[in-house]
Design a protein around this motif. Sequence first.
Motif, PDB file in Angstrom:
ATOM      1  N   GLN A   1      -2.290 -18.504 -31.546  1.00  0.00           N
ATOM      2  CA  GLN A   1      -2.821 -19.694 -32.231  1.00  0.00           C
ATOM      3  C   GLN A   1      -3.622 -20.440 -31.105  1.00  0.00           C
ATOM      4  OE1 GLN A   1       1.088 -21.698 -32.440  1.00  0.00           O
ATOM      5  NE2 GLN A   1       1.322 -21.289 -34.502  1.00  0.00           N
TER       6      GLN A   1
ATOM      7  N   THR B   1      -1.410 -28.179 -25.345  1.00  0.00           N
ATOM      8  CA  THR B   1      -0.532 -28.478 -26.610  1.00  0.00           C
ATOM      9  C   THR B   1       0.240 -27.352 -26.962  1.00  0.00           C
ATOM     10  OG1 THR B   1      -2.534 -29.662 -27.474  1.00  0.00           O
ATOM     11  CG2 THR B   1      -1.082 -28.458 -29.132  1.00  0.00           C
TER      12      THR B   1
ATOM     13  N   ASN C   1      -7.599 -31.395 -26.520  1.00  0.00           N
ATOM     14  CA  ASN C   1      -6.300 -31.293 -27.045  1.00  0.00           C
ATOM     15  C   ASN C   1      -5.401 -31.239 -25.996  1.00  0.00           C
ATOM     16  OD1 ASN C   1      -6.898 -31.270 -29.820  1.00  0.00           O
ATOM     17  ND2 ASN C   1      -7.136 -29.118 -30.194  1.00  0.00           N
TER      18      ASN C   1
ATOM     19  N   ALA D   1       1.357 -23.979 -27.961  1.00  0.00           N
ATOM     20  CA  ALA D   1       0.790 -22.922 -28.963  1.00  0.00           C
ATOM     21  C   ALA D   1       0.983 -21.533 -28.312  1.00  0.00           C
ATOM     22  CB  ALA D   1      -0.964 -23.164 -29.017  1.00  0.00           C
TER      23      ALA D   1
ATOM     24  N   GLU E   1      -7.317 -21.262 -32.463  1.00  0.00           N
ATOM     25  CA  GLU E   1      -7.504 -22.362 -33.601  1.00  0.00           C
ATOM     26  C   GLU E   1      -6.921 -23.667 -33.056  1.00  0.00           C
ATOM     27  OE1 GLU E   1      -5.338 -23.264 -37.915  1.00  0.00           O
ATOM     28  OE2 GLU E   1      -4.959 -21.354 -36.785  1.00  0.00           O
ATOM     29  N   THR E   2      -5.961 -23.603 -32.021  1.00  0.00           N
ATOM     30  CA  THR E   2      -5.501 -24.887 -31.560  1.00  0.00           C
ATOM     31  C   THR E   2      -6.352 -25.399 -30.545  1.00  0.00           C
ATOM     32  OG1 THR E   2      -3.195 -24.020 -31.446  1.00  0.00           O
ATOM     33  CG2 THR E   2      -3.713 -25.822 -29.798  1.00  0.00           C
ATOM     34  N   TYR E   3      -7.127 -24.926 -29.686  1.00  0.00           N
ATOM     35  CA  TYR E   3      -8.368 -25.413 -29.002  1.00  0.00           C
ATOM     36  C   TYR E   3      -9.517 -25.216 -29.429  1.00  0.00           C
ATOM     37  CZ  TYR E   3      -4.367 -25.506 -25.598  1.00  0.00           C
ATOM     38  OH  TYR E   3      -3.218 -25.895 -25.087  1.00  0.00           O
TER      39      TYR E   3
END
Length: 946
Positions: A488, A482, A479, A484, A491-493
């Motif tokens: 987060q 990003t 990703n 975040a 969940e984001t990575y």
Amino acid sequence: MLSKLDLAMKFSLRNLLIVPFLLQVIGITGLVGYLSYRSGQGAVQDIARQMMTITGQRARENLSAYLQTSRLVAQTNAHLLETGMVSSTDLAGLESHLVEQLQLFPELTGIVVANEAGAFLNVARQTSPELFAVRQRNVTVVDNRLYRYQLDVADQSKTLLPPIRRGYDPHRDPPDNPWYTAAQASPEGLWRLVVSLERGDDQPRLVMVRFVPFQTPDGDFGGVFSTGILLTQLGEFLQHLLPSGKGQIFLVEPDGYLVATSTGELPFDQQPRSDPAQNVALQSRRLAVDQSRDPLTRAVAASLIADYGSLRNVRSPRFSHLRFGQEQYFVQTTPLQGDLNWLLVTAVPTSEFMADIDANTARTALLCALALIGSIGLGIWTAEYISKPILSLQRATQAMTDGLAVVPPTQPSTIQEVEALRQGFDRMVGQLVSSFHALKDRENTLATFLNGVPVALSVHDQAGQMLFLNAKGKELLVNGVTPADVEQLAETYQLYRAGSDELYPIAELPVVRGLRGETAYTDDIEVEAGDRRIPLEVHTIPVFNSLGQVLYSINTFQDITERRQVERFRIDYQRELEHQVAQQMASLAASEATQKALIDAIPDLLMRLGREGRPLAIYNPEAVNWLGDRNRLYEKSMYENLPGTLAQERQRCVELALETGTIQRQEYEFVSEGQTFYEEARIIPVTQDEVLVVVRDISDRYRIDRLKDEFISIISHELRTPLTAIRGALGILESGVLHNRPQKTQQMLGMALSNTERLIRLVNDILDLERLTSGRIELTLEPCPLEELMTLAVNGVEAIALEANVALQVTPAAATVLAAPDAVVQTLTNLLGNAIKFSKAGSKIWLTAVPVSSPKAIAAPTPGDQPTWVRIAVKDQGRGIPADRLEVIFERFQQVDVSDSRQRGGTGLGLAICQQIVEQHGGEIWVESQVGCGSTFFFTLPLKRV
């Protein structure tokens, strides 16, 4: 045309110039208006308070004067009866006299005379001035009847009215609380509310009566004279006391019953009752002030009760405010003085006092608004004049920030300070442009270096936002950079805990730990990368500023897939090696010579058994005394050589070892040829259908334990007597003998006394445990109510719980247990004492009991089961017990922490004593605990069988 950013900056600059100026003007104008308003309001408040106080005083004085008529008439006529000027037995003459009194004093409703002989005369006013209602009981006619008739003073005619009441006795009216007896006991007279039936049984009325006892001319008690005022008349009188037509005045008793009110509401029930005694009963007809039909009356009463808790607590005049509906009221509460303990309550709307101040407030608000409009216009013009040249500086700054090749020229200004700022800005722009180019070159160099590092690297700010990710990191984190925040990141990575589908906990992420100022390392993170997960090894360090605050969290991470594969290969290789070693050992053990050498070196019975219990091989049979005929060892099951209970337990252990693959242990007592032996059996699973039983004679160990217990008992008995004497001597010294000694001496005495008491408790616990384990104490079980035992235990520790600020909550069970009461109370006291000792101040301890179907039951029985045991639980909110200490704490001299003995006292024997007591009842004791969340101790007792 200006850009949106230009407009935003222009708006912010104008605010900076306008808002402070407006705030000053608005603040000064608002402050002047507010002070003017508050000054006027304060003056009105003071005037209102004074007027309400004066109104209350005048109302009290007028009420006292109004009631004084009834008091004076009663006292005057009682004096006439005592001097003989009027006779209480001459009812005909007395009747004329009472009619004259009512005509002279229109405030009075009626007059009553009752003498000691039982005569009764009541003359009451009717609606017409010439008509009077007369009720009479004449003792000259002995028929015990109360006659009622109407008297017309115009023509002196009398008309008999029904009903004629039979069996009437004025000395017992009303039956539940006769006024005649109460007046006789009050020589100075008394006020009392009475239900009057002067207009008939179907028209009861509530009258405020002044009773005065009188004597005969000979000095004997003659009877009671009374005068009455209708409460409705009292309410009409209160209406005239209002300072204006608004608001209300009411009288209320301290017990909450309404006496009279200016609203015209009747403070009593006028419905007739069929029962004569109930028809004259007072309390059932009273109206409580909180049940008034007038909402303002209820609201005022509720406010007084909320402030004082009870109307009985109002003992001095009080001025207060009340918000009712859309109106604000001033409330004055005045307790009456003398023999009437009523409260006079006056409620007047504040609008009566606030008309002028509201007009002044409107004029002040208008002036403030005009001043505010002028200030806004001046502020806008000033802001425009100052902001134009400054905005040109802003546009030039924005152009330089955006990297434009040409920076627009700045606008000259006639303001000296702004012009100097513009010229300095132009010089600064030239310097910054050259500095920016040099900085850009250094940034490119650093980025090239970091991208060439063979390890992934990321930088996060204080909010967890990723600021930089090098080339290697972008290969692992698909990703990239990003947006975040901290919550987060996982969940984001797509960061997971290794070997599971659980997102990595936010608080344990290395980057989060770095933002907390920690240096972190972990290798249990996996990142989602397309169709596979990559295991990562992460190192994190925080970067601090000069104040010690965390600015950044720098993370380095790398793919450890190959290392994990090597580790798995090493583990597989180790398992294979262990398997081969095990095969070699099995082969070696199969060697007959080696086996015999090993067996001969073991002084225990070794027996290979099949699943059904039949011996496959027996070694060292001389090690035990219960095998029976040595020539027939292989002909029958091993269970046939053991007593029934031991055989059943041995069979259970064999089956459990084969099912679970774990070693089982059995320790038991065995009697052979009059001798008692103690043995220990270990059942070791060999294959799916075969076990190895190792039996060892441990009688010597039991004899050593018995000698040890006897030694401890003897030593404890020998220590108890001198310790008791030492404790007595120290107690005498502490009682005051050394009060004039130095403080150090008294501290040493207190230390000696404390340690002596601790030794005495230790000796007593050792003796109790020794008696229980040796069997010299045989507990006598008897039916006992469990609730009483729990109450005794709680009462015993309640003092130390209060001292420790710990709350006890008991939920007993209505059950009868078969137990030794003193021993059960001792067990509960030990468990509650431990819970209090290890609980923090302000926490809570629960003592509960529920019926269960077995001594080790965790839950209550289902509806189909019949409970035969009761499970008692002591739950606390203390520090908890580690899992590795849950079993050993029931052993002697065992505590969770060795420092507990010094810091909190205790011998380490309490739980061992509790275990012995519970086991002698046939029950079981255990503990469930979680570190940091508290502990729960359970034990079971048998219920009395029905």
